[in-house]
Design an enzyme around this catalytic site. Structure first.
Site, PDB file in Angstrom:
ATOM      1  N   ASP A   1      44.469  41.920  36.952  1.00 32.79           N
ATOM      2  CA  ASP A   1      45.054  42.624  35.818  1.00 32.79           C
ATOM      3  C   ASP A   1      44.136  42.303  34.648  1.00 32.79           C
ATOM      4  OD1 ASP A   1      47.119  43.115  37.572  1.00 32.79           O
ATOM      5  OD2 ASP A   1      48.701  42.357  36.254  1.00 32.79           O
TER       6      ASP A   1
ATOM      7  N   HIS B   1      42.155  38.520  42.822  1.00 33.96           N
ATOM      8  CA  HIS B   1      42.250  38.973  44.202  1.00 33.96           C
ATOM      9  C   HIS B   1      40.869  39.449  44.667  1.00 33.96           C
ATOM     10  CE1 HIS B   1      46.835  39.536  44.270  1.00 33.96           C
ATOM     11  NE2 HIS B   1      46.554  39.076  43.063  1.00 33.96           N
TER      12      HIS B   1
ATOM     13  N   SER C   1      40.393  34.584  31.207  1.00 36.33           N
ATOM     14  CA  SER C   1      39.032  34.299  31.638  1.00 36.33           C
ATOM     15  C   SER C   1      38.429  35.581  32.183  1.00 36.33           C
ATOM     16  CB  SER C   1      39.006  33.179  32.667  1.00 36.33           C
ATOM     17  OG  SER C   1      37.686  32.696  32.782  1.00 36.33           O
TER      18      SER C   1
END
Length: 210
Positions: A22, A78, A168
């Site tokens: 995201d 992911h 990050s």
């Protein structure tokens, strides 16, 4: 996350890569374009990012995707591709902020910050370099235990790790000509716009036989 919270684009088609987080996403046709449009650090290079100049030569003209997570975002990242983990290693460094002002400054935050490199061998994109970059307020970069070690299979969309705590960045390097970026992502990047996306949306499709 609930199992259906982040649907994965074309889950059975490994030729479709997906967003790793995201995030606010930008994509570039090569490192030079990334430097011209976004990364202004004078010392930035694929070799410095990977802490390996020989390996960096494989991506010197390669394609770049930058997934920028803000502190309020879901902090897990992911896998964007399906393949096999070929190598994993950590690079020690600083914890500079990775916000756009820092990235667009002369400071090479990606090449100076603490980071972790994963090389993923794929049938459709060649070898993909997945670099998770620490930043201000990120005390650690953590990984799923069952996805550590060479030769371990990983599927696109698999939860791979998380930042604790804070926003990050993940930087993915693809071999030259291996991926055709999703058109809206490519256009927004050319216009100087980060695209807000979630895990699993289309990043691009394999562009050549590997």
């Amino acid at each position: 996350l609930k199992p259906d919270a982040r649907p994965i684009k074309a889950p059975e088609d490994a030729r479709v890569a997906v967003s790793a987080a995201d995030c606010r996403l930008t994509v570039f046709s090569d490192v030079a374009e990334a430097q011209r449009l976004w990364i202004k650090g004078r010392e930035f290079s694929a070799g410095k990012l990977l802490n390996d100049e020989e390996l960096g030569r494989s991506y010197a003209e390669g394609q770049v995707a930058i997934f920028r997570l803000a502190p309020q975002d879901y902090h897990r990242f992911h896998s964007p591709v399906t393949g096999t983990i070929a190598k994993q290693y950590a690079v020690d460094g600083e914890y500079f902020t990775v916000n756009p002002m820092a990235v667009c400054s002369e400071l090479d935050v990606y090449g100076m910050n603490k980071r972790h490199v994963t090389l993923i061998d794929t049938a459709d994109f060649g070898r993909v370099a997945f670099v998770s970059v620490g930043a201000t307020c990120v005390g650690s970069i953590n990984f799923e235990e069952h996805l550590t070690g060479e030769g371990v299979p990983i599927a696109k969309g698999d939860p791979y790790g998380y930042f604790a705590f804070g926003g990050s960045t993940v930087v993915c390097l693809f071999e030259k000509g291996s991926i055709a970026w999703e058109p809206v992502l490519a256009k927004n990047t050319q216009d100087g716009i980060e695209t807000l996306v979630k895990v699993g949306v289309e990043l691009g499709t394999a562009a050549r036989e590997v």
